[in-house]
Design a protein around this motif. Structure first.
Motif, short mmCIF file in Angstrom:
data_model
loop_
_atom_site.label_atom_id
_atom_site.label_comp_id
_atom_site.label_asym_id
_atom_site.label_seq_id
_atom_site.Cartn_x
_atom_site.Cartn_y
_atom_site.Cartn_z
N ALA A 32 -1.38 -10.44 5.23
CA ALA A 32 -0.29 -11.42 5.13
C ALA A 32 0.12 -11.62 3.68
O ALA A 32 1.32 -11.72 3.36
N GLU A 36 3.83 -10.74 2.24
CA GLU A 36 4.57 -11.80 1.54
C GLU A 36 4.95 -11.36 0.13
O GLU A 36 6.07 -11.61 -0.34
N SER A 37 4.03 -10.70 -0.55
CA SER A 37 4.31 -10.24 -1.92
C SER A 37 5.45 -9.24 -1.95
O SER A 37 6.32 -9.30 -2.81
N LYS A 40 8.77 -10.98 -1.32
CA LYS A 40 9.25 -11.72 -2.49
C LYS A 40 9.70 -10.81 -3.62
O LYS A 40 10.54 -11.20 -4.44
N ASP A 47 13.23 -16.43 -1.36
CA ASP A 47 11.89 -16.92 -1.07
C ASP A 47 11.45 -16.34 0.27
O ASP A 47 12.28 -15.91 1.08
N ALA A 48 10.15 -16.33 0.49
CA ALA A 48 9.62 -15.75 1.74
C ALA A 48 8.24 -16.30 2.01
O ALA A 48 7.57 -16.84 1.12
N GLY A 49 7.82 -16.18 3.25
CA GLY A 49 6.48 -16.61 3.63
C GLY A 49 6.02 -15.85 4.86
O GLY A 49 6.84 -15.36 5.64
N VAL A 50 4.72 -15.74 5.04
CA VAL A 50 4.16 -14.99 6.16
C VAL A 50 3.09 -15.84 6.84
O VAL A 50 2.30 -16.51 6.16
N ASN A 51 3.09 -15.84 8.17
CA ASN A 51 2.06 -16.54 8.92
C ASN A 51 1.25 -15.52 9.70
O ASN A 51 1.76 -14.86 10.61
N ALA A 57 7.13 -13.56 9.80
CA ALA A 57 7.49 -13.75 8.40
C ALA A 57 8.89 -14.32 8.35
O ALA A 57 9.72 -14.04 9.22
N ALA A 59 12.24 -15.02 5.63
CA ALA A 59 12.79 -14.66 4.33
C ALA A 59 14.15 -15.32 4.15
O ALA A 59 14.97 -15.32 5.08
N ASP A 349 -3.99 -19.55 0.61
CA ASP A 349 -3.31 -18.28 0.31
C ASP A 349 -3.68 -17.77 -1.08
O ASP A 349 -3.89 -16.57 -1.28
#
Length: 754
Positions: A32, A36-37, A40, A47-51, A57, A59, A349
């Motif tokens: 994850a 996410e990296s 981004k 911006d972005a995020g992952v669960n 994810a 974005a 994280d």
């Protein structure tokens, strides 16, 4: 609007797009972090995020600089993938998850079958002839075929100078197998040095089998945490019947457009939001309102997707379809909440992001120290301990600790008509020590109803008078007339044809029936007709007005026939909910734009000591700021546009589901039901969820805190104990299963008070 705190996902500007994508191929928290990296670092992504727990994810990106195919290409470059088919993403993800689960199950079974004889030989028949060769032959497919995904993903990560859990597994099992194969093929190397050539095929193969089994349990457990969304999605039918040129035609619900006439038969679910155009029926709206009693729908009434028709048939015009329906909004809110991160998850994280490099560093240090002080068996011990460190330190449990608890907590809330928009609400809710309640629509029903009819003593037979009253009010334009008409209809009253009718603005209505004049209106209207109240009637009016009732006078040409009391009734649940909040040690305040007399009456009825009347929307927000400056964690509960400013200012904002769209958009929690007891339920859910997160973090860390030193061999100098890599693999898998199982315990939580 104040700046949002914690991990609440920032809203996209008018020039950016915020999209959620199912992710495939993730096997751990490190995965994850990697996804996410890459998200981004992709050009155009704001911006972005992952669960990891629900494999999604999000974005926020500039559509002029990038697009979903470009994002997909970036993710594919490190060995993962995203589903960009928005229309069928849920079905595709479910299909891929099912395929992945079946493949993982097959790999786990075969890895276990081949690893079992290797384990038996390695543990009990180490000296048997050709035992090492048999073990090598059986272990090779386990490590390099059934465990190939670890090596493939580790290589893809390494190409981008990144590491994750696959790196740990690939290093540990790969080194163990290669070392053992060398000793099997060329044992003379060790014999010439006076050492026995140990092999660790059982460690490499059983580690793969254990990790695969742990992942299998995780996949099954994680699928259980998303049942709330699946249940909600299942509320919408797949097809619908529309009227086209007077004929019925069945089409997919995805093809419905606003304005089409839809036929609803008995027992069917409503497909889209709309308004009834003909027919009547009772509908079960419990999924929207939480109320078990079916609601009568007639021409002009609104229908909502997901509700169930009872015995009647009707036709309705589609108004909101697809993603615009209330049901779609509910699903979206649950998905966003389950994919959002609590503030504690940000720390987790960061830890997971540096955890793998640190573990690799510890493994290298362990190897170096053993080479320096290990004596004759230095290399063997150095290899064994470093491999064990790599195996036991898997960060899967750490990555699952927060999101699994959040997902189950959000799902539990949805089951109880509590929709949670973001994870921060769950983390902050249990800290709330001050609750602000709006009056109208929150503490009260939000609509006027007739509470009493006081008739003059000499009126014995009221039926004919009630019919005259109905005939007057049915033609009235005054909002309170609707309350009177509704009450009379409930009592089975219908009207008479009047000889004449006249409406007097801001006064009332008058009409003539059988040559007699009748009036319905306010006190000024009566005075203009020279009609006076008796002393008893005046006393009654004062009493009702003190109870926050509005009164309407019904009179003939000479006297007042009846005094009708109308009020915004306090909800049956309000008093008990406020009592529960007080028992929890929470301050309760009521703020309303209504007059002092009404505010005082309502506050006294429900047991609120602190209230403010005649407040403006900005006054509500200022009052919240004042409480926050005193160190209070404030929750605001409202239902109207006038509450939106205060909802945005509060630490935790709660909207009533029957309120305005703006209030629900701003609020972090929405109560679908009108039952105010959902507020203490939501705060209780917050407390239990946070407790679960803390327990999960304990289980995630305790395995590593105890296991890594043991794996490094700290006890060897005292009692000669070295942790077997195989046992380390079992402990690692157990830690992840412990975390997910602990989160699933939230499903059994009882939120309702007995």
């Amino acid at each position: 609007m104040k700046e949002e705190k914690g991990s609440q996902l920032k809203e996209a500007s008018t020039t950016t797009i915020r999209a959620v994508f199912p992710v495939t191929g993730m096997t751990c928290a490190g995965c994850a972090i990697s996804v996410e990296s890459i998200f981004k670092s992709t050009g155009g992504v704001i911006d972005a995020g992952v669960n990891f727990a629900n494999n999604t994810a999000w974005a926020e990106y500039d559509p002029l600089k990038t697009n979903p195919p470009a994002l997909q290409k970036s993710i594919q470059s490190i060995g993962y993938d995203i589903i960009i088919d928005a229309e069928n993403s849920a079905e595709l993800q479910e299909s891929l998850q099912l395929k992945n689960y079946r493949d993982l199950k097959s790999r786990t079974i075969w890895a276990s079958i081949l690893a079992l004889p290797v384990f038996v030989i390695g543990m009990f028949f180490m000296g048997m002839p050709y035992g090492a060769w048999i073990s090598m032959i059986l272990s090779a497919p386990v490590v390099f075929w059934f465990g190939r995904s670890f090596f493939i993903n580790a290589w893809k990560q390494a190409r981008h100078r990144m590491v994750n859990m696959d790196t740990l597994v690939a290093l540990s099992t790969g080194i163990a197998f290669i070392f053992s194969a060398f000793n099997t093929i060329y044992p003379e190397y060790w014999h010439n040095r006076g050492l026995h050539p140990h092999v660790y095929y059982e460690a490499a193969s059983v580690i793969i089998a254990f990790i695969s089994f742990g992942k299998l349990l995780e996949e099954k457990a994680k699928s259980n945490t998303t049942t709330a969304i699946k249940k909600l999605m299942g509320l919408q039918p797949k097809t619908v019947r529309i009227l086209s040129d007077g004929k019925e035609e069945e089409i997919p619900v995805s093809q419905v457009v606003p304005g089409q006439i839809i036929v609803l038969r008995p027992g069917e679910r409503v497909s889209v939001d709309g308004i009834t155009v003909s027919g009547s029926s009772y509908l079960d709206e419990s999924m929207i309102s939480g109320e078990p009693v079916a609601v009568l729908k007639v021409e002009g009434d609104k229908l909502f997707a997901g509700t169930i028709n009872q015995k009647g048939s009707l036709q309705f015009k589609a108004e909101k379809v697809g993603a615009d329906t209330i049901l779609a909004h509910i699903v979206k809110m649950v998905q966003l909440a389950q994919g959002s991160k609590a503030p504690v998850q940000k720390l987790v994280d960061k830890i997971a992001g540096i955890f793998v490099p640190v573990v690799i560093g510890i493994a290298i240090l362990t190897f170096t120290v053993w080479m320096l002080i290990g004596g004759e068996q230095a290399f063997t011990h150095a290899l064994l301990t470093s491999v064990t460190v790599l195996v036991i330190a898997c960060p899967c449990a750490l990555g699952l600790a927060t999101p699994t608890a959040i997902m189950v907590g959000v799902g539990k809330g949805a089951e109880n008509n509590i929709l949670i928009k973001d994870a921060e609400s769950l983390e902050l809710g249990y800290k709330v020590n001050a609750v602000i309640l709006d009056k109208t629509g929150t503490i009260t029903e939000g609509r006027p109803i007739v509470t009493a009819m006081n008739w003059a003593a000499e009126i014995k037979d009221q039926d004919d008078y009630l019919k005259v009253l109905f005939s007057l009010e049915i033609n009235s334009e005054h909002p309170l007339a609707d309350a009177v008409i509704k009450k009379l209809k409930e009592d089975g009253i219908s009207g008479f044809p009047l000889d004449s009718f006249e409406s007097i603005t801001a006064r009332g209505v008058k009409g003539v029936y059988n040559g007699i004049g009748f009036f319905a209106g306010n006190l000024h209207f009566l005075e203009e007709q020279n009609i006076v109240l008796t002393t008893d009637q005046e006393d009654y009016v004062q009493k009702k007005q003190h109870e926050a009732n509005t009164v309407i006078y019904f009179a003939d040409q000479t006297k007042v026939l009846a005094i009708i009391s109308i009020a915004d009734k306090v909800k049956d649940s309000s008093k008990e909910a406020i009592r529960q909040l007080h028992e929890m040690g929470i301050e309760v305040h009521m703020l309303t734009g209504d007059n002092e007399q009404t505010a005082s009456a309502v506050a006294n009825e429900v047991g609120i000591k602190s209230y403010r009347a005649e407040v403006l929307p900005s006054d509500k927000a200022d009052f919240i700021k004042q409480l926050q400056s005193e160190g209070k964690i404030v929750a605001m509960v409202g239902d109207g546009i006038n509450d939106s400013h205060a909802l945005a200012q509060a630490d935790v904002s709660i909207a009533m589901g029957r309120g305005s769209d703006i209030a629900m958009d701003v609020a972090k929690i929405t109560l679908i039901t009108s039952n105010l007891q959902s507020i203490p339920m939501a705060l209780k859910l917050s407390k239990k969820t946070v407790q679960t997160i803390r327990q999960n973090l304990f289980w995630a860390f305790i395995y590593n805190i105890i296991g890594i030193p043991l794996a490094a061999g700290v006890l060897y100098g005292y009692n000669g104990f070295l942790l077997d890599p195989m046992i380390a693999g079992a402990a690692m898998a157990l830690s992840s299963v412990s975390v997910v199982s602990n989160s699933l315990r939230l499903k059994a939580l009882k939120l309702r008070s007995n």
